[in-house]
Design a protein around this motif. Structure first.
Motif, short mmCIF file in Angstrom:
data_model
loop_
_atom_site.label_atom_id
_atom_site.label_comp_id
_atom_site.label_asym_id
_atom_site.label_seq_id
_atom_site.Cartn_x
_atom_site.Cartn_y
_atom_site.Cartn_z
N LEU A 108 46.44 -16.97 5.19
CA LEU A 108 45.38 -17.15 6.18
C LEU A 108 45.48 -18.50 6.89
O LEU A 108 45.28 -18.58 8.10
N VAL A 109 45.76 -19.56 6.13
CA VAL A 109 45.82 -20.89 6.75
C VAL A 109 46.94 -20.94 7.79
O VAL A 109 46.77 -21.47 8.89
N ALA A 110 48.09 -20.35 7.45
CA ALA A 110 49.20 -20.32 8.40
C ALA A 110 48.84 -19.50 9.63
O ALA A 110 49.19 -19.86 10.76
N PHE A 111 48.12 -18.40 9.42
CA PHE A 111 47.70 -17.57 10.55
C PHE A 111 46.78 -18.36 11.48
O PHE A 111 46.97 -18.38 12.70
N TRP A 112 45.77 -19.01 10.91
CA TRP A 112 44.83 -19.75 11.74
C TRP A 112 45.51 -20.93 12.44
O TRP A 112 45.15 -21.28 13.56
N ALA A 168 35.75 -16.12 23.49
CA ALA A 168 34.84 -16.37 22.37
C ALA A 168 34.78 -15.15 21.45
O ALA A 168 34.82 -15.28 20.22
N VAL A 169 34.67 -13.96 22.03
CA VAL A 169 34.64 -12.74 21.22
C VAL A 169 35.92 -12.62 20.40
O VAL A 169 35.89 -12.32 19.19
N GLU A 170 37.06 -12.85 21.04
CA GLU A 170 38.34 -12.74 20.33
C GLU A 170 38.45 -13.79 19.22
O GLU A 170 38.91 -13.50 18.11
N ALA A 210 36.85 -14.24 11.53
CA ALA A 210 36.23 -13.38 10.51
C ALA A 210 37.14 -12.27 10.02
O ALA A 210 37.13 -11.94 8.82
N TRP A 211 37.93 -11.67 10.91
CA TRP A 211 38.67 -10.46 10.54
C TRP A 211 39.70 -10.69 9.43
O TRP A 211 39.82 -9.86 8.52
N PRO A 212 40.50 -11.77 9.42
CA PRO A 212 41.46 -11.95 8.33
C PRO A 212 40.80 -11.96 6.95
O PRO A 212 41.35 -11.42 5.98
N LEU A 213 39.61 -12.57 6.86
CA LEU A 213 38.91 -12.58 5.57
C LEU A 213 38.47 -11.18 5.18
O LEU A 213 38.61 -10.77 4.01
N LEU A 218 38.45 -4.27 19.57
CA LEU A 218 39.22 -5.07 18.61
C LEU A 218 39.38 -4.33 17.29
O LEU A 218 40.47 -4.28 16.71
N LEU A 219 38.28 -3.74 16.82
CA LEU A 219 38.33 -3.03 15.53
C LEU A 219 39.13 -1.73 15.63
O LEU A 219 39.81 -1.34 14.69
N LEU A 220 39.05 -1.07 16.78
CA LEU A 220 39.84 0.14 16.97
C LEU A 220 41.32 -0.19 16.95
O LEU A 220 42.13 0.52 16.32
N GLY A 221 41.71 -1.26 17.64
CA GLY A 221 43.10 -1.69 17.59
C GLY A 221 43.55 -2.02 16.18
O GLY A 221 44.67 -1.71 15.77
#
Length: 612
Positions: free
Chosen positions: A66-70, A143-145, A151-154, A208-211
């Protein structure tokens, strides 16, 4: 030489289509009313790619880094944004005008990726084309993205720890996606401004969630390595169908249409998902989207999106009629591409390739060499940069807070929602024409007093658009008890339905004032229907239009002809009145400032009293 994998180039081509649709839509191209759906294509693409990358990490090593992703996301998103914000603040300050309202709040919201909620809090109306353009309005989608990226990775990590089967994971993710689309449909109120459901992360996160759900079933790594001809043909067929659906929606769908919010966004996002998978596959769709000009544009799409709106906003705020010029439209389309190409070459690409330390060393080497060759040029560039930063800082620090047209519109909405104020027993009727001073009478050159001026606010139903909405407070003050039914973006074509609803509910009073035409053309059939619905027992007054738009003269001519052919109806000459006091309009040349709103209310009061 471009060393990108063809699969990545196909996805870049898809980004190019999305950003082109958005930019063309924002320059008010009437042939692409659904260009705003390019944002939803971005949402689906982002959800798909981010989840594909995270899931591949998990499947490869059994964990999510996660840290690398962020860190990667921050390196990709933040540097260009940090460049765009001060440049935009400097430009907005130099342009001046109403576009600087709440600039400090907009910058703070952008830096914390909460622009969508901040804009909702200040009643920013995305689809309302009025007033000065806020130069950072477009950051709502980023902002939405970004909220999704945090939140999504967690959530994905927790999901993958509990559920092992990919189909089950996708089914679970599809539930909140469906809930988001449902919330949009439930919270949307037809005939009102859709900004709440458009800006909201909860209501606009379905794409976003559908993708993400699609990525858990058919991630990019699998879609790109398919070799069976039947699978490739199937993906290509779905991708082509998705492209056709998106093209039809962009050409036919309006951002104020109930269809979009009452489920219409679902097939659009499904089409975007199908096209995304095909763009990442090995088939013909990916090869077409990998066309070099498309891929080049797509790699710079983030910068184009960031730059295009500030350029457009500053252009419009400096000259409200600018977009009527082909030259200005061309500049609004090409300048963001040039700025994005420069920021990509100087900042984005080397920073992603070299990392922060390597990029710092590259900049240090370049500055040393430049200083040795052209010290004066370096000093001049540094001085210009410092001056621009100072202008931006002062502009943000001293930007007017609150107020502005948006707040005035929001106040008008509250007045309309509260309903007519009770008329005072001592309320004075509308002022008769013969009581005016000579200078005031000149504003009504073709009118003579007729009848007894006994009309009060309690006798009037006023139906209008954002101009009337901006004047709602003043109308209640000038004509206590008036019933105002005004909505942002309303056109004359909707007037018959509105009047029928009010008539059937017993709320259509004996004097009907119709203030519509700011947002588009008026046809004769609609005017005839308005008069028929009002009926012989009511008097109808049409307010003419002050709007520096291509349809202004056509609308006013249609209103004059309609009034001429319908005895008993009258035309209220708002354009002639406000033409004498242009300083009382906001920078868009359409909406009255508070003093102008009082003039608007007084104009209606005088005209109705004099003629009825």
């Amino acid at each position: 030489m471009n060393t990108q994998h063809p699969r990545a180039q196909g996805l870049d081509g898809l980004r190019a289509l999305a950003v082109t649709a958005v930019v063309v839509y924002h320059v008010h191209a009437p042939w692409l009313p659904g260009g705003f759906l390019g944002v939803d294509l971005f949402f689906v693409l982002s959800g798909y790619l981010i989840t594909s990358l995270l899931a591949a990490d998990h499947w490869r090593g059994g964990r999510l880094r996660l840290v690398a992703f962020w860190r990667r996301r921050a390196l990709r998103l933040l540097p260009v944004l940090w460049l765009v914000l001060p440049v935009t603040a400097c430009a907005a300050t130099l342009v001046g005008g109403d576009g600087r309202h709440d600039l400090r709040g907009a910058v703070a919201a952008a830096l914390t990726y909460r622009s969508n909620w901040w804009q909702l809090g200040r009643h920013d109306m995305y689809f309302a084309q009025f007033g000065a353009e806020p130069p950072l309005r477009h950051l709502w989608s980023l902002a939405v993205e970004e909220q999704f990226y945090v939140a999504w990775p967690l959530l994905l990590w927790a999901l993958m720890a509990v559920v092992r089967r990919q189909w089950a994971q996708a089914a679970i993710v599809a539930v909140p996606a469906a809930a988001s689309f449902t919330a949009m449909a439930v919270l949307y109120v037809p005939g009102t401004d859709p900004s709440r459901v458009y800006y909201g992360t909860d209501t606009h996160g379905g794409g976003l969630l559908l993708g993400a759900a699609v990525a858990l079933v058919l991630p990019l790594s699998r879609a790109g390595t398919m070799r069976r001809a039947g699978y490739v043909r199937a993906i290509d067929g779905l991708g082509a169908a998705g492209l056709a659906v998106l093209a039809a929606a962009a050409l036919l769908v309006s951002g104020t249409s109930a269809f979009v919010y009452r489920g219409g966004l679902v097939p659009v996002c499904l089409a975007a998902a199908a096209l995304t998978v095909a763009a990442g596959g090995p088939g013909r769709v990916a090869r077409v989207l990998a066309w070099r000009p498309l891929a080049w544009t797509g790699r710079r799409s983030y910068g184009i999106y960031l730059w295009h709106w500030p350029v457009l906003a500053c252009l419009v705020n400096a000259a409200p009629e600018a977009l009527g010029s082909p030259f200005a439209r061309c500049a609004a389309l090409t300048l963001p591409v040039a700025l994005a190409a420069a920021s990509y070459r100087v900042l984005e690409e080397p920073l992603l390739r070299l990392g922060v330390r390597g990029y710092a060393e590259l900049c240090s080497t370049f500055l040393r060499r430049a200083w040795g060759a052209r010290p004066r040029l370096v000093l001049g560039a540094a001085a210009a940069g410092v001056a621009a930063a100072c202008v931006a800082y002062v502009g943000v620090l001293r930007a007017p807070s609150g107020g502005g047209l948006q707040s005035q519109i929001a106040s008008g909405e509250r007045v309309v929602a509260a309903g007519p104020a009770p008329a005072s027993p001592t309320a004075r009727p509308a002022e008769p024409l013969h009581a005016l001073r000579p200078a005031q009478r000149e504003e009504f050159p073709d009118d003579e007093p007729s009848g007894v001026p006994d009309v009060t606010g309690a006798d009037i139903t006023a139906v209008g658009d954002s101009v009337m909405l901006a004047s709602a407070d003043a109308l209640q003050e000038s004509l206590p008890g008036i019933a105002v039914d005004a909505v942002v973006g309303r056109q004359m074509s909707s007037a018959p339905q509105v009047l029928e609803r009010l008539r059937d509910a017993g709320r259509l009073r004996r004097v009907v004032v119709v203030g519509l035409g700011t947002n588009g053309d008026v046809d004769r059939e609609t005017l005839d229907r308005v008069v028929r619905i009002a009926g012989p027992g009511r008097r109808v007054a049409f307010v003419d239009v002050q709007a520096p738009r291509s349809w202004e003269s056509r609308v006013n001519n249609a209103l004059r002809e309609g009034v001429r052919d319908h005895p008993g109806t009258v035309l209220i000459p708002w354009r002639a009145v406000i033409a004498r006091h242009p300083q009382l309009l906001w920078g868009d040349g359409i909406h009255p400032r508070p003093e102008g709103a009082r003039l608007y209310a007084r104009t209606l009061s005088i005209a109705v009293g004099a003629r009825f």
